[in-house]
Scaffold this active site. Structure first.
Site, short mmCIF file in Angstrom:
data_model
loop_
_atom_site.label_atom_id
_atom_site.label_comp_id
_atom_site.label_asym_id
_atom_site.label_seq_id
_atom_site.Cartn_x
_atom_site.Cartn_y
_atom_site.Cartn_z
N HIS A 165 67.53 46.80 59.53
CA HIS A 165 66.82 45.94 58.47
C HIS A 165 67.85 45.18 57.69
O HIS A 165 67.88 44.07 57.39
CB HIS A 165 65.94 46.60 57.14
N GLN A 176 63.56 44.44 52.87
CA GLN A 176 61.99 44.48 52.97
C GLN A 176 61.40 43.84 51.91
O GLN A 176 60.15 43.39 51.68
CB GLN A 176 61.53 45.81 53.53
N CYS A 223 56.56 50.19 60.90
CA CYS A 223 57.28 49.66 59.74
C CYS A 223 56.59 49.02 58.71
O CYS A 223 55.55 48.40 59.05
CB CYS A 223 58.07 48.71 60.47
N LEU A 224 56.95 49.20 57.65
CA LEU A 224 56.07 48.71 56.55
C LEU A 224 56.14 47.23 56.71
O LEU A 224 55.22 46.63 56.15
CB LEU A 224 56.64 48.97 55.18
N GLY A 243 60.51 55.40 54.84
CA GLY A 243 61.80 54.65 54.58
C GLY A 243 61.45 53.40 54.10
O GLY A 243 60.57 52.38 54.46
N HIS A 254 66.74 52.70 61.96
CA HIS A 254 65.73 51.69 61.39
C HIS A 254 66.07 50.94 60.25
O HIS A 254 66.01 49.88 60.18
CB HIS A 254 64.35 52.54 61.58
N GLU A 255 66.41 51.69 59.27
CA GLU A 255 66.47 51.05 57.94
C GLU A 255 68.02 50.08 57.70
O GLU A 255 68.12 49.05 57.44
CB GLU A 255 66.64 51.86 56.69
#
Length: 173
Positions: free
Chosen positions: A138, A51, A92-93, A46, A134-135
């Protein structure tokens, strides 16, 4: 298509509230394609536009093993959160190399626009429900590290700060 730079914690730009997309046009479609290329290359399941320093409400997700279920959520809105809390190891990226237990609701409904600007609603469970939550976090300026203890968050921040300084010295950032 292009690989975009992924912001890493504690970059303050990750705390920026993403704004709604006004129109799904060629510019937004290019962002979506670049986000998928970036997400798959990273590799991740994702990616929120926040991000990659694009503060618009765009999410790309693909939780399939073979990268065959690409999903796009533009202006996502979680309309239902219900069921049991489920604790999963989240990565997480934007917090590379760290996996932490995070508790989230196991079921959600989301409404959004797809990559063509068409409205849709989707019921999500399991990993997909966790990924959507999660996204969306962000897009709202919230990170996975906000769910861990202050001590653990400081340790993660210190390790990533050290990594970023080393990369800067080596000319990688």
């Amino acid at each position: 298509m292009a690989i975009l730079d992924i912001l890493e914690f504690p970059d303050p730009r990750l705390r920026t509230l993403a704004q709604p997309v006004k129109e799904v046009d060629a510019r937004v479609k290019k962002i979506v394609e670049d986000m998928f290329e970036t997400m798959y290359e990273a590799p991740g399941i994702g990616l929120a536009a926040s991000q990659v320093n694009i503060h618009e409400r765009i999410i790309t997700i693909d939780v399939s093993e073979d990268k065959s279920e690409a999903l796009v959520f533009i202006n996502p809105e979680i309309t239902v959160l219900d069921g049991e809390m489920e604790t999963m190891q989240e990565g997480c990226l934007s917090v590379p190399g760290f996996y932490e237990d995070v508790s989230r609701i196991e079921h959600c409904s989301v409404k959004a626009l797809d990559r063509n600007g068409d409205a849709f609603e989707m019921e999500c469970t399991g990993l997909l429900a966790v990924c959507i939550q999660h996204e969306v976090d962000h897009l709202d300026g919230k990170l996975m590290v906000d769910y861990v203890s202050p001590l653990k968050r400081k340790r993660i921040k210190d390790k990533l700060d050290k990594k970023h300084k080393l990369e800067a010295r080596e000319g990688k950032r």
